[in-house]
Design a protein around this motif. Structure first.
Motif, PDB file in Angstrom:
ATOM      1  N   TRP A  94     -15.268   8.754  37.833  1.00  0.00           N
ATOM      2  CA  TRP A  94     -14.813   8.520  39.221  1.00  0.00           C
ATOM      3  C   TRP A  94     -15.649   7.280  39.761  1.00  0.00           C
ATOM      4  N   GLU A  95     -16.950   7.036  39.571  1.00  0.00           N
ATOM      5  CA  GLU A  95     -17.526   6.121  40.499  1.00  0.00           C
ATOM      6  C   GLU A  95     -17.471   4.672  39.680  1.00  0.00           C
ATOM      7  N   GLY A  96     -16.943   4.842  38.262  1.00  0.00           N
ATOM      8  CA  GLY A  96     -17.071   3.623  37.452  1.00  0.00           C
ATOM      9  C   GLY A  96     -15.834   2.680  37.826  1.00  0.00           C
ATOM     10  N   GLY A 202      -4.668  -6.525  34.317  1.00  0.00           N
ATOM     11  CA  GLY A 202      -4.639  -6.653  35.910  1.00  0.00           C
ATOM     12  C   GLY A 202      -5.806  -7.093  36.458  1.00  0.00           C
ATOM     13  N   PRO A 203      -5.995  -7.429  37.731  1.00  0.00           N
ATOM     14  CA  PRO A 203      -7.099  -7.971  38.035  1.00  0.00           C
ATOM     15  C   PRO A 203      -8.157  -6.915  38.367  1.00  0.00           C
ATOM     16  N   PRO A 204      -9.493  -7.038  37.916  1.00  0.00           N
ATOM     17  CA  PRO A 204     -10.503  -6.103  37.884  1.00  0.00           C
ATOM     18  C   PRO A 204     -11.012  -5.767  39.196  1.00  0.00           C
ATOM     19  N   LEU A 205     -11.223  -6.755  39.839  1.00  0.00           N
ATOM     20  CA  LEU A 205     -11.666  -6.464  41.505  1.00  0.00           C
ATOM     21  C   LEU A 205     -10.523  -5.335  42.033  1.00  0.00           C
ATOM     22  N   ALA A 206      -9.379  -5.890  42.143  1.00  0.00           N
ATOM     23  CA  ALA A 206      -8.123  -5.045  42.815  1.00  0.00           C
ATOM     24  C   ALA A 206      -8.205  -3.601  42.134  1.00  0.00           C
ATOM     25  N   LYS A 212     -11.260   3.200  43.751  1.00  0.00           N
ATOM     26  CA  LYS A 212     -12.242   3.745  44.951  1.00  0.00           C
ATOM     27  C   LYS A 212     -11.394   4.345  45.891  1.00  0.00           C
ATOM     28  N   MET A 213     -10.318   3.885  46.398  1.00  0.00           N
ATOM     29  CA  MET A 213      -9.355   4.200  47.348  1.00  0.00           C
ATOM     30  C   MET A 213      -8.955   5.759  47.183  1.00  0.00           C
ATOM     31  N   PHE A 214      -8.526   6.025  45.941  1.00  0.00           N
ATOM     32  CA  PHE A 214      -8.007   7.129  45.688  1.00  0.00           C
ATOM     33  C   PHE A 214      -8.906   8.248  45.119  1.00  0.00           C
ATOM     34  N   THR A 215     -10.071   7.751  44.961  1.00  0.00           N
ATOM     35  CA  THR A 215     -11.050   8.849  44.515  1.00  0.00           C
ATOM     36  C   THR A 215     -11.608   9.417  45.939  1.00  0.00           C
ATOM     37  N   ALA A 219      -9.873  13.873  50.637  1.00  0.00           N
ATOM     38  CA  ALA A 219     -11.121  14.477  50.866  1.00  0.00           C
ATOM     39  C   ALA A 219     -12.321  13.928  49.884  1.00  0.00           C
ATOM     40  N   ASP A 220     -13.507  14.219  50.207  1.00  0.00           N
ATOM     41  CA  ASP A 220     -14.448  13.582  49.408  1.00  0.00           C
ATOM     42  C   ASP A 220     -14.773  14.466  48.095  1.00  0.00           C
ATOM     43  N   PRO A 221     -14.299  14.027  47.010  1.00  0.00           N
ATOM     44  CA  PRO A 221     -14.377  14.845  45.934  1.00  0.00           C
ATOM     45  C   PRO A 221     -15.924  15.251  45.352  1.00  0.00           C
TER      46      PRO A 221
END
Length: 259
Positions: A94-96, A202-206, A212-215, A219-221
């Motif tokens: 999730w964090e990667g 695809g663009p790595p930063l995007a 990050k947004m979907f994780t 709610a905070d998983p």
């Protein structure tokens, strides 16, 4: 004893392929595999040459779940590190910043199903077999399943799948939303690699920000991971866990007594 090569790592261009490598155990997860998989995921996520990751299993199955041969009633001093090691794998997923595609053939049971669902994309063979299956050994679930399963299928359906575990084919899992794409048997890894290469272009930063947004939504998983550790610690101290593991070894139906 688990081999030091219980997880294999190789690169196909800018895609890192991690393979659970205990085919004789249907890639069941023991403590050593948890540590090595987490480490290899963390390494892949930090490698600038890696743009996406594929997670798969050696032999005919993705992952049959936790290694029940290592399960027995135990106190918090032993069960807590075990549970936290499992959650380290999910935190790495999730964090990667790199998207992860699971290629599922054969069994994805219990922790194996949770591991697949924690990935960003799940490619499954039509005849794959998914099941939450935690309650069969007296456990409630971990490896992020209380966040990933309802996020994919909805809270009501997730509740039923956890309370009344049943074996789902790849096609049934796809209809529910547990799998994102279907392939013919034996073709899941081929399709997962193709998808990973498409994502890697695809663009790595995007892509990092999308993950990050979907994780973090809805709610905070990470709160779920902490709460799952507490569940595992309590339940590994139960007689029901000991009974579930014994029944599995003895090939009989467990008799749980709520102790």
């Amino acid at each position: 004893m688990t081999s030091p090569d219980c997880v294999l790592s190789r690169d196909e261009g800018n895609v890192r392929v991690l393979t659970l490598n205990r085919p004789d155990k249907r890639n069941a997860i023991d403590l050593e595999l948890r540590f090595l998989l987490a480490e290899l995921l963390e390494v892949a996520m930090a490698d600038d040459d890696v743009r996406a990751v594929v997670l798969t299993g050696a032999g005919p199955s993705f992952c049959s779940g936790g290694d029940i041969s290592t399960m027995r009633q135990m106190g918090p001093e032993e069960s807590r590190p075990r549970a936290e090691a499992a959650q380290r794998v999910i935190r790495a997923l999730w964090e990667g910043p790199k998207p992860v595609v699971a290629a599922v053939e054969g069994f994805a049971f219990g922790a194996g199903a949770a591991l697949a669902l924690a990935c960003d994309r799940v490619v499954a063979a039509r005849d794959a077999a998914f099941s939450t299956a935690f309650t069969g050994v007296g456990l409630a679930g971990d490896m992020g399943v209380f966040a990933s399963l309802p996020a994919r299928v909805g809270a009501a359906a997730a509740r039923q799948l956890m309370l009344l575990p049943k074996r789902l084919t790849g096609e049934e899992a796809h209809r529910l939303g547990m799998a994102d794409a279907l392939t013919d048997p034996g073709e899941a890894l081929v399709q997962a690699l193709a998808d990973a290469h498409t994502i890697a272009a695809g663009p790595p930063l995007a892509l990092r920000e999308i993950k990050k947004m979907f994780t973090r939504w809805p709610a905070d998983p990470y709160d779920v991971l902490d709460r799952e550790v507490e569940l595992q610690v309590r339940l590994f101290g139960s007689r029901d866990l000991a009974e579930g593991a014994a029944a599995f070894r003895e090939r009989r139906k467990p008799v749980f007594q709520g102790r």
